[in-house]
Design a protein around this motif. Structure first.
Motif, PDB file in Angstrom:
ATOM      1  N   THR A  28      -4.744   6.892  -0.481  1.00  0.00           N
ATOM      2  CA  THR A  28      -4.034   5.443  -0.568  1.00  0.00           C
ATOM      3  C   THR A  28      -4.357   4.734  -1.760  1.00  0.00           C
ATOM      4  O   THR A  28      -5.541   4.732  -2.138  1.00  0.00           O
ATOM      5  CB  THR A  28      -4.341   4.927   0.705  1.00  0.00           C
ATOM      6  OG1 THR A  28      -4.191   5.651   1.804  1.00  0.00           O
ATOM      7  CG2 THR A  28      -3.995   3.466   0.907  1.00  0.00           C
ATOM      8  N   ARG A  53      -3.871   0.809  -2.694  1.00  0.00           N
ATOM      9  CA  ARG A  53      -3.470  -0.443  -2.213  1.00  0.00           C
ATOM     10  C   ARG A  53      -2.749  -1.325  -3.073  1.00  0.00           C
ATOM     11  O   ARG A  53      -2.833  -1.077  -4.258  1.00  0.00           O
ATOM     12  CB  ARG A  53      -4.708  -1.175  -1.340  1.00  0.00           C
ATOM     13  CG  ARG A  53      -5.358  -0.419  -0.357  1.00  0.00           C
ATOM     14  CD  ARG A  53      -6.597  -1.084   0.406  1.00  0.00           C
ATOM     15  NE  ARG A  53      -7.126  -0.367   1.407  1.00  0.00           N
ATOM     16  CZ  ARG A  53      -7.662   1.011   1.415  1.00  0.00           C
ATOM     17  NH1 ARG A  53      -8.185   1.240   0.238  1.00  0.00           N
ATOM     18  NH2 ARG A  53      -7.941   1.450   2.512  1.00  0.00           N
ATOM     19  N   ASP A  90       0.819  -1.023   0.089  1.00  0.00           N
ATOM     20  CA  ASP A  90      -0.010   0.068  -0.024  1.00  0.00           C
ATOM     21  C   ASP A  90       0.840   1.256   0.155  1.00  0.00           C
ATOM     22  O   ASP A  90       1.832   1.304   0.845  1.00  0.00           O
ATOM     23  CB  ASP A  90      -0.826   0.172   1.393  1.00  0.00           C
ATOM     24  CG  ASP A  90      -1.855  -1.141   1.253  1.00  0.00           C
ATOM     25  OD1 ASP A  90      -2.655  -1.375   2.265  1.00  0.00           O
ATOM     26  OD2 ASP A  90      -2.051  -1.982   0.313  1.00  0.00           O
TER      27      ASP A  90
END
Length: 113
Positions: free
Chosen positions: A50, A52, A33
Protein backbone atom coordinates in the motif's frame (compact mmCIF):
# COMPACT_ATOMS: atom_id res chain seq x y z
CA UNK A 1 -14.43 7.07 -16.79
CA UNK A 2 -11.76 5.58 -14.54
CA UNK A 3 -9.25 3.07 -15.85
CA UNK A 4 -6.41 1.35 -14.03
CA UNK A 5 -4.10 -0.54 -16.37
CA UNK A 6 -1.51 -2.89 -14.95
CA UNK A 7 1.50 -3.97 -16.97
CA UNK A 8 4.93 -5.49 -16.47
CA UNK A 9 3.99 -9.02 -15.56
CA UNK A 10 5.55 -12.06 -17.15
CA UNK A 11 7.56 -15.20 -16.61
CA UNK A 12 10.71 -14.96 -14.53
CA UNK A 13 13.01 -17.43 -12.81
CA UNK A 14 13.19 -17.63 -9.05
CA UNK A 15 15.48 -14.93 -7.72
CA UNK A 16 14.65 -12.59 -10.57
CA UNK A 17 12.93 -9.24 -10.60
CA UNK A 18 9.95 -7.58 -12.22
CA UNK A 19 8.49 -4.09 -12.05
CA UNK A 20 4.76 -3.78 -12.34
CA UNK A 21 3.09 -0.55 -13.36
CA UNK A 22 -0.42 0.71 -12.68
CA UNK A 23 -1.25 3.58 -14.98
CA UNK A 24 -4.42 5.49 -14.23
CA UNK A 25 -6.81 7.69 -16.12
CA UNK A 26 -9.85 9.40 -14.70
CA UNK A 27 -8.44 9.33 -11.17
CA UNK A 28 -5.42 11.02 -9.65
CA UNK A 29 -3.43 8.36 -7.86
CA UNK A 30 -1.65 10.95 -5.75
CA UNK A 31 -4.91 11.78 -3.99
CA UNK A 32 -5.84 8.27 -2.85
CA UNK A 33 -4.32 5.29 -1.15
CA UNK A 34 -3.30 2.73 -3.76
CA UNK A 35 -2.80 -0.96 -3.15
CA UNK A 36 -1.33 -3.89 -4.99
CA UNK A 37 -3.11 -7.16 -4.40
CA UNK A 38 -2.43 -10.61 -5.78
CA UNK A 39 -4.49 -13.70 -6.24
CA UNK A 40 -3.19 -17.18 -6.94
CA UNK A 41 -5.49 -19.93 -8.22
CA UNK A 42 -7.64 -21.27 -5.41
CA UNK A 43 -6.53 -18.55 -3.01
CA UNK A 44 -8.14 -15.39 -1.71
CA UNK A 45 -6.96 -12.04 -2.95
CA UNK A 46 -4.03 -10.92 -0.80
CA UNK A 47 -2.79 -7.41 -0.10
CA UNK A 48 0.92 -7.07 -0.92
CA UNK A 49 1.62 -3.34 -0.71
CA UNK A 50 0.00 0.00 0.00
CA UNK A 51 1.09 3.54 -0.70
CA UNK A 52 -0.94 6.20 1.02
CA UNK A 53 -1.81 9.55 -0.47
CA UNK A 54 0.75 11.18 1.79
CA UNK A 55 3.43 8.77 0.60
CA UNK A 56 3.88 6.33 3.45
CA UNK A 57 4.01 2.67 2.47
CA UNK A 58 3.21 -0.65 4.05
CA UNK A 59 3.54 -4.30 3.11
CA UNK A 60 3.09 -7.66 4.83
CA UNK A 61 5.99 -9.66 6.18
CA UNK A 62 5.69 -12.14 3.30
CA UNK A 63 7.05 -9.56 0.85
CA UNK A 64 8.73 -7.01 3.10
CA UNK A 65 12.28 -6.34 1.99
CA UNK A 66 11.59 -7.81 -1.45
CA UNK A 67 8.70 -5.70 -2.81
CA UNK A 68 8.69 -1.91 -2.97
CA UNK A 69 5.73 0.25 -3.91
CA UNK A 70 6.26 3.73 -5.30
CA UNK A 71 4.38 6.42 -7.16
CA UNK A 72 5.16 8.90 -9.92
CA UNK A 73 2.58 11.65 -9.62
CA UNK A 74 3.62 13.27 -12.90
CA UNK A 75 2.93 10.02 -14.75
CA UNK A 76 -0.09 9.18 -12.58
CA UNK A 77 1.39 5.73 -12.16
CA UNK A 78 2.09 3.46 -9.21
CA UNK A 79 4.81 0.84 -9.40
CA UNK A 80 5.58 -2.40 -7.63
CA UNK A 81 9.23 -3.37 -7.77
CA UNK A 82 9.54 -7.07 -7.00
CA UNK A 83 12.95 -8.53 -6.26
CA UNK A 84 14.13 -11.97 -5.15
CA UNK A 85 10.99 -13.49 -6.58
CA UNK A 86 9.87 -16.89 -5.37
CA UNK A 87 7.58 -19.48 -6.99
CA UNK A 88 4.99 -18.69 -4.31
CA UNK A 89 4.80 -15.14 -5.65
CA UNK A 90 3.08 -16.53 -8.75
CA UNK A 91 -0.32 -14.86 -9.05
CA UNK A 92 -2.35 -12.30 -10.89
CA UNK A 93 -1.44 -8.88 -9.51
CA UNK A 94 -4.07 -6.15 -9.29
CA UNK A 95 -3.94 -2.43 -8.68
CA UNK A 96 -6.66 -0.94 -6.46
CA UNK A 97 -7.66 2.49 -5.25
CA UNK A 98 -9.32 2.93 -1.88
CA UNK A 99 -11.18 5.90 -3.31
CA UNK A 100 -14.33 4.40 -4.78
CA UNK A 101 -12.79 0.93 -4.80
CA UNK A 102 -11.52 0.83 -8.38
CA UNK A 103 -9.65 -2.24 -9.67
CA UNK A 104 -7.49 -2.89 -12.67
CA UNK A 105 -7.75 -5.97 -14.86
CA UNK A 106 -4.63 -7.59 -13.43
CA UNK A 107 -1.31 -8.74 -14.78
CA UNK A 108 0.02 -12.29 -14.52
CA UNK A 109 3.30 -12.95 -12.74
CA UNK A 110 4.74 -16.44 -13.00
CA UNK A 111 7.91 -17.40 -11.15
CA UNK A 112 9.55 -20.64 -12.17
CA UNK A 113 11.71 -22.68 -9.83
Amino acid sequence: QVNLVESGGGLVQAGGSLRLSCAASGVYLGATDVDWYRQAPGNQRELVATIRSRGSTNSPDSVKGRFTISRDNAKNTVYLQMNSLKPEDTAVYYCHTTWRNYWGQGTQVTVSS
